[in-house]
Scaffold this active site. Structure first.
Site, PDB file in Angstrom:
ATOM      1  N   GLU A  50      49.856  26.711  31.813  1.00 23.60           N
ATOM      2  CA  GLU A  50      49.207  26.392  30.534  1.00 23.60           C
ATOM      3  C   GLU A  50      50.176  26.336  29.359  1.00 23.60           C
ATOM      4  OE1 GLU A  50      44.759  28.137  31.140  1.00 23.60           O
ATOM      5  OE2 GLU A  50      46.293  29.597  30.640  1.00 23.60           O
TER       6      GLU A  50
HETATM    7  C1  NGO Z   1      44.075  30.966  33.991  1.00 19.43           C
HETATM    8  C2  NGO Z   1      45.076  31.291  32.909  1.00 19.43           C
HETATM    9  C3  NGO Z   1      45.064  32.773  32.524  1.00 19.43           C
HETATM   10  C4  NGO Z   1      43.635  33.255  32.326  1.00 19.43           C
HETATM   11  C5  NGO Z   1      42.837  32.982  33.588  1.00 19.43           C
HETATM   12  C6  NGO Z   1      41.401  33.430  33.436  1.00 19.43           C
HETATM   13  C7  NGO Z   1      46.131  30.987  34.867  1.00 19.43           C
HETATM   14  C8  NGO Z   1      47.181  30.852  35.886  1.00 19.43           C
HETATM   15  N1  NGO Z   1      46.311  30.950  33.559  1.00 19.43           N
HETATM   16  O1  NGO Z   1      44.845  31.200  35.177  1.00 19.43           O
HETATM   17  O2  NGO Z   1      45.818  32.946  31.354  1.00 19.43           O
HETATM   18  O3  NGO Z   1      43.650  34.638  32.079  1.00 19.43           O
HETATM   19  O4  NGO Z   1      42.842  31.623  33.929  1.00 19.43           O
HETATM   20  O5  NGO Z   1      40.616  33.177  34.553  1.00 19.43           O
END
Ligand code: NGO
Length: 541
Positions: free
Chosen positions: A350
């Site tokens: 992200e």
């Molecule tokens: C995503 C995000 C995290 C969140 C999570 C919540 C990943 C790899 N990045 O997973 O920052 O906490 O969802 O479900």
């Protein structure tokens, strides 16, 4: 050997998806028919032919041959072990609940009533597998390495009444069904992740979770040590990271951090449960806590405020800045020096505030830094959009079954740990009624957690490209150990069965029954598990 035991020995031979319970019903029918044909002559000797291990062990063993006998642990029993730690672990649990003295002898000598031996195991069980033989006179577990003995001990405990896991003396009889289990893992990586950044968890809380996960043959603990909301480990060369960056958490609480001694204590505890720690410093996104701690890390030289909300994708390390790589080198250097395990997880998810070209530049620069400190990179699968070092391990976390960049990386040799969010994320709600958790990836009840094959899930990432399975627990809504328990149990055991058991044992009906058998054990241990309505929980659960 009876027909029953031959059939049960090789679940693969009787068809990939046939349930053990169905097999048992069929066998019983054969025995009954045979008995009828013989004018009932099968009578008293029937138990041997109809013998089957009770369907109670999670993860399902690779192979089991029951013989219809029973071993009962007596107050005069003794324990011998070729490994002091595993022997001590077993003795502690058994003494606590049985109240028996159970003297432990380590090393050579006459085998005890329960004997843990590092000689004579079949080589096919490898480094983590074991052979367990139970007969009326005692139990012998053989393994090639101590990790195998430890996993064999977990199986032995699951074959005993659930009260054996309690912290006070309970009534027996402490029985173990007779026969032979030969067992080894399908995958080398069977992980659980705990996000200690969104909410901080103390060393004792992490150790409690380690003890719980060890029961299901987890062998990696991934600690998500930094995120926008908190930096959780002391880095001596950048002290504000912990003292300032660790001073809060989601919701504005006081947060916290691990001293380096705390972190080493967690590693030592995990090691005593044959679990390797994978530390994660999430970069280049998810870095607000670091950017808030040092203005000099920001492209504009201004430190942002600490953040206690739950948005993602708004922070980025400054890719063009030389200091960024000094920072990464020193952070990774200190972490690598403290970490005996082979991996440093660099996050990489992200990074929506990092341009695609900056992102590629960053991952290109960071992989050799990690390698220079003697570790392999692990990263969320988004890093597959860049060029990966041969040793880099990618962790899939999307909700799709296709990812062309990851498939291309796998084709060039990248190994993948599978954590599809819609099956493996322990922070997803079970149903719309679940209080804790999120549901961006859908609702994940037990049978959804169990209902996929990590070795054949993602297009182009199958077979030997798959290193294993990991169950991440993100903690935006998770605050206490009771919360951890509620989300991890019973789903973590479901995911670890996918990681350990041969896929030929995969059967929802059989699994649900075995999972239900864990209820009384969790009850005895005080685990605050979720009583999924998909499972029939036996009395005492
Ligand atoms: C995503 C995000 C995290 C969140 C999570 C919540 C990943 C790899 N990045 O997973 O920052 O906490 O969802 O479900």
């Amino acid at each position: 050997m009876s027909a029953a035991s031959v059939l049960l020995k090789s679940p693969g031979r009787v068809g990939a998806r046939r349930s053990r319970s169905r097999i048992r019903r069929a066998l019983l029918a054969v025995v009954l028919v045979a008995g009828a044909g013989l004018g009932g002559a099968i009578g008293a000797s029937a138990p041997a032919a109809a013998a089957a291990f009770p369907n109670v062990v999670v993860p399902a063993p690779a192979s089991e041959v029951a013989d219809g006998t029973t071993f009962t642990l007596a107050s005069s029993a003794t324990i011998t072990s070729d490994d002091a730690d595993v022997g001590g672990y077993l003795a502690t649990i058994l003494r606590r609940s049985t109240g028996y003295p159970l003297p432990l002898t380590v090393g050579a000598g006459t085998p005890g009533t329960v004997a843990l031996s590092l000689s004579g195991a079949p080589s096919s069980v490898g480094t983590e597998g074991y052979e367990l033989v139970s007969s009326p006179s005692g139990v012998v577990i053989r393994a090639n390495q101590a990790a195998g003995l430890f996993h064999g001990v977990q199986t032995l405990l699951q074959l005993m009444p659930g009260a054996v896991m309690g912290s006070t003396v309970a009534a027996g009889p402490w029985t173990v069904p007779g026969g032979t289990i030969t067992d080894w893992p399908r995958f080398g990586y069977r992980g659980a992740m705990l996000d200690v950044a969104r909410h901080f968890f103390t060393v004792a809380q992490v150790e409690r979770y380690i003890d719980e996960m060890a029961l299901y043959k987890v062998n990696y603990l991934h600690l998500h040590l930094s995120d926008d909301q908190g930096w959780r480990i002391v880095v001596n060369s950048w002290p504000n990271l912990a003292t300032y960056g660790g001073s809060t958490e989601v919701g504005g609480g006081a947060g916290g951090f691990y001293t380096q001694a705390d972190y080493q204590a967690i590693i030592a505890y995990a090691t005593s449960r044959y679990i390797t720690v994978v530390p994660e410093i999430d970069m280049p996104g998810h870095t607000n806590a670091a950017l808030a701690s040092y203005a000099s890390l920001n492209c504009n030289g201004v430190a942002p405020a600490l953040y206690t909300g739950t948005n993602v994708g708004f922070s980025s390390l400054c890719v063009p800045l030389a200091l960024t790589y000094t920072f990464v080198d020193q952070v990774v250097g200190e972490l690598a020096a403290l970490t005996p395990g082979p991996y440093i997880h660099i996050g990489g998810d992200e990074a929506s505030s990092t341009s695609a070209s900056d992102y590629a530049t960053f991952i290109d620069k960071v992989q050799p830094i990690v390698a220079a400190h003697g570790k392999a990179v692990m990263g969320w699968h988004n890093i597959a959009a860049t060029s990966l070092a041969p040793s880099t391990l990618a962790q899939f976390w999307d909700t799709t079954t296709t990812d062309s960049a990851l498939a291309a990386a796998a084709a060039s040799g990248t190994k993948v740990v599978m954590s599809p969010a819609n099956h493996a994320y322990l922070d997803m709600k079970y149903t719309h009624k679940t209080k804790l958790g999120q549901h961006w990836a859908g609702y994940v009840d037990v049978n959804t957690a169990y209902g996929w094959d990590p070795g054949d899930y993602l297009t182009g990432v199958t077979g030997s490209s798959v290193a294993g399975v990991e169950a991440p627990l993100w903690t935006e809504t998770i605050v206490t150990s009771a919360d951890i328990d509620q989300m991890a149990f019973p789903r973590l055991p479901a995911l670890m069965e996918l990681g350990w058991s041969p896929y030929s044992t995969h059967d929802t009906t059989s699994f649900d029954q075995r999972l239900g058998a864990q209820g009384p054990r969790w009850h005895a241990m005080g685990v605050n598990y979720y009583k999924s309505t998909q499972i029939t929980w036996p009395t005492g659960s």
